[in-house]
Design a protein around this motif. Structure first.
Motif, PDB file in Angstrom:
ATOM      1  N   ASP A  82      32.868 -90.756   0.094  1.00 11.42           N
ATOM      2  CA  ASP A  82      32.680 -89.447   0.718  1.00 11.42           C
ATOM      3  C   ASP A  82      32.911 -89.543   2.227  1.00 11.42           C
ATOM      4  O   ASP A  82      32.127 -90.174   2.942  1.00 11.42           O
ATOM      5  CB  ASP A  82      31.272 -88.940   0.410  1.00 11.42           C
ATOM      6  CG  ASP A  82      31.045 -87.503   0.833  1.00 11.42           C
ATOM      7  OD1 ASP A  82      31.211 -87.208   2.034  1.00 11.42           O
ATOM      8  OD2 ASP A  82      30.680 -86.680  -0.031  1.00 11.42           O
ATOM      9  N   ARG A 101      40.565 -86.515   9.479  1.00 13.33           N
ATOM     10  CA  ARG A 101      40.438 -85.991   8.116  1.00 13.33           C
ATOM     11  C   ARG A 101      41.800 -85.738   7.480  1.00 13.33           C
ATOM     12  O   ARG A 101      41.986 -85.926   6.290  1.00 13.33           O
ATOM     13  CB  ARG A 101      39.637 -84.698   8.134  1.00 13.33           C
ATOM     14  CG  ARG A 101      39.480 -84.041   6.773  1.00 13.33           C
ATOM     15  CD  ARG A 101      38.716 -82.740   6.836  1.00 13.33           C
ATOM     16  NE  ARG A 101      37.434 -82.866   7.482  1.00 13.33           N
ATOM     17  CZ  ARG A 101      36.332 -83.329   6.904  1.00 13.33           C
ATOM     18  NH1 ARG A 101      36.364 -83.706   5.651  1.00 13.33           N
ATOM     19  NH2 ARG A 101      35.203 -83.401   7.568  1.00 13.33           N
ATOM     20  N   ASN A 102      42.765 -85.327   8.292  1.00 13.63           N
ATOM     21  CA  ASN A 102      44.075 -84.936   7.772  1.00 13.63           C
ATOM     22  C   ASN A 102      45.176 -85.899   8.203  1.00 13.63           C
ATOM     23  O   ASN A 102      46.255 -85.482   8.620  1.00 13.63           O
ATOM     24  CB  ASN A 102      44.408 -83.508   8.208  1.00 13.63           C
ATOM     25  CG  ASN A 102      43.401 -82.517   7.672  1.00 13.63           C
ATOM     26  OD1 ASN A 102      43.105 -82.514   6.493  1.00 13.63           O
ATOM     27  ND2 ASN A 102      42.855 -81.695   8.550  1.00 13.63           N
ATOM     28  N   ALA A 125      39.675 -90.456  -0.212  1.00  9.54           N
ATOM     29  CA  ALA A 125      40.646 -89.526  -0.781  1.00  9.54           C
ATOM     30  C   ALA A 125      40.513 -88.192  -0.046  1.00  9.54           C
ATOM     31  O   ALA A 125      39.417 -87.778   0.326  1.00  9.54           O
ATOM     32  CB  ALA A 125      40.397 -89.347  -2.268  1.00  9.54           C
ATOM     33  N   ARG A 126      41.631 -87.573   0.204  1.00 10.63           N
ATOM     34  CA  ARG A 126      41.627 -86.278   0.893  1.00 10.63           C
ATOM     35  C   ARG A 126      41.658 -85.186  -0.148  1.00 10.63           C
ATOM     36  O   ARG A 126      42.451 -85.205  -1.083  1.00 10.63           O
ATOM     37  CB  ARG A 126      42.843 -86.187   1.821  1.00 10.63           C
ATOM     38  CG  ARG A 126      42.704 -85.078   2.820  1.00 10.63           C
ATOM     39  CD  ARG A 126      43.683 -85.205   3.949  1.00 10.63           C
ATOM     40  NE  ARG A 126      45.003 -84.807   3.504  1.00 10.63           N
ATOM     41  CZ  ARG A 126      46.120 -85.146   4.120  1.00 10.63           C
ATOM     42  NH1 ARG A 126      46.090 -85.904   5.192  1.00 10.63           N
ATOM     43  NH2 ARG A 126      47.283 -84.728   3.680  1.00 10.63           N
ATOM     44  N   HIS A 127      40.779 -84.219   0.038  1.00 12.14           N
ATOM     45  CA  HIS A 127      40.694 -83.081  -0.888  1.00 12.14           C
ATOM     46  C   HIS A 127      41.118 -81.840  -0.135  1.00 12.14           C
ATOM     47  O   HIS A 127      40.299 -81.123   0.435  1.00 12.14           O
ATOM     48  CB  HIS A 127      39.271 -82.939  -1.428  1.00 12.14           C
ATOM     49  CG  HIS A 127      38.774 -84.176  -2.081  1.00 12.14           C
ATOM     50  ND1 HIS A 127      39.236 -84.610  -3.307  1.00 12.14           N
ATOM     51  CD2 HIS A 127      37.886 -85.117  -1.676  1.00 12.14           C
ATOM     52  CE1 HIS A 127      38.644 -85.749  -3.634  1.00 12.14           C
ATOM     53  NE2 HIS A 127      37.823 -86.079  -2.661  1.00 12.14           N
ATOM     54  N   ASP A 128      42.433 -81.604  -0.098  1.00 12.50           N
ATOM     55  CA  ASP A 128      42.958 -80.443   0.623  1.00 12.50           C
ATOM     56  C   ASP A 128      42.585 -79.164  -0.103  1.00 12.50           C
ATOM     57  O   ASP A 128      42.625 -79.085  -1.336  1.00 12.50           O
ATOM     58  CB  ASP A 128      44.488 -80.542   0.730  1.00 12.50           C
ATOM     59  CG  ASP A 128      44.925 -81.737   1.562  1.00 12.50           C
ATOM     60  OD1 ASP A 128      44.197 -82.094   2.520  1.00 12.50           O
ATOM     61  OD2 ASP A 128      45.977 -82.331   1.249  1.00 12.50           O
ATOM     62  N   SER A 129      42.202 -78.198   0.667  1.00 14.76           N
ATOM     63  CA  SER A 129      41.810 -76.910   0.093  1.00 14.76           C
ATOM     64  C   SER A 129      42.979 -75.969   0.024  1.00 14.76           C
ATOM     65  O   SER A 129      43.854 -75.968   0.787  1.00 14.76           O
ATOM     66  CB  SER A 129      40.718 -76.269   0.935  1.00 14.76           C
ATOM     67  OG  SER A 129      39.615 -77.126   1.047  1.00 14.76           O
TER      68      SER A 129
END
Length: 129
Positions: A82, A101-102, A125-129
Motif C-alpha cells: 500500500d 505516485r504517477n 502497484a499503481r491503481h489509476d482511477s
C-alpha cells in the motif's frame, strides 16, 4: 547460457550494525534470519515470501555515499502492498523520502535513505482511477 531463477540477495555496507538492524527491523519491517558465524559483523533479513534476502555487512570501505536521496544512484527496491500506508508510516517515523505516485515506470515509487545513506526504493502497484 545462464538460466536465472531469481535474485537471491542484495548486500549493503553499514557502519553501525545495531543502528542498521533497528532501521531495517523497526522502519522497513524486515525479519532477521540466521546468519553464518562470519568473522565480521552483519545481519541477514528475509524479504517477502519468495526467498529473497538482504545482507548487511559492516565494512569501513570507501563505497558509502554521503549525499541526499538521489533516485538515479544505485539502490534496491522492495514492493510494498500500500503506497499511501507506506508514506504515512515513513512520515510517522520521521523518515525523509521522495515519492512519485504517477511514475513513468508504471508503478508508484518512494525513495529513502537508510542510516548509512544506502538508497532504498519502496514501490507499489499503481491503481489509476
Amino acid at each position: 547460457m545462464i538460466h536465472h531463477e531469481g535474485v537471491h540477495h542484495v548486500s549493503l555496507i553499514v557502519t553501525d550494525i545495531e543502528r542498521a538492524k533497528a532501521f531495517y527491523r523497526d522502519v522497513i519491517g524486515l525479519r532477521e534470519i540466521q546468519r553464518p558465524a562470519f568473522d565480521f559483523e552483519g545481519a541477514w533479513y528475509a524479504v517477502g515470501s519468495g526467498g529473497q534476502q538482504l545482507h548487511l555487512l559492516v565494512h569501513e570501505g570507501e563505497t558509502k555515499r554521503t549525499g541526499g536521496i538521489d533516485t538515479r544512484d544505485g539502490h534496491f527496491a522492495i514492493r510494498v502492498a500500500d503506497f499511501d500506508e507506506t508514506i504515512r508510516w515513513l512520515d510517522q517515523c520521521g523518515i525523509p523520502h521522495r515519492h512519485n505516485r504517477n511514475s513513468i515506470t508504471g508503478f508508484s515509487q518512494i525513495f529513502l535513505l537508510d542510516p548509512d545513506h544506502n538508497v532504498i526504493e519502496l514501490n507499489a502497484a499503481r491503481h489509476d482511477s
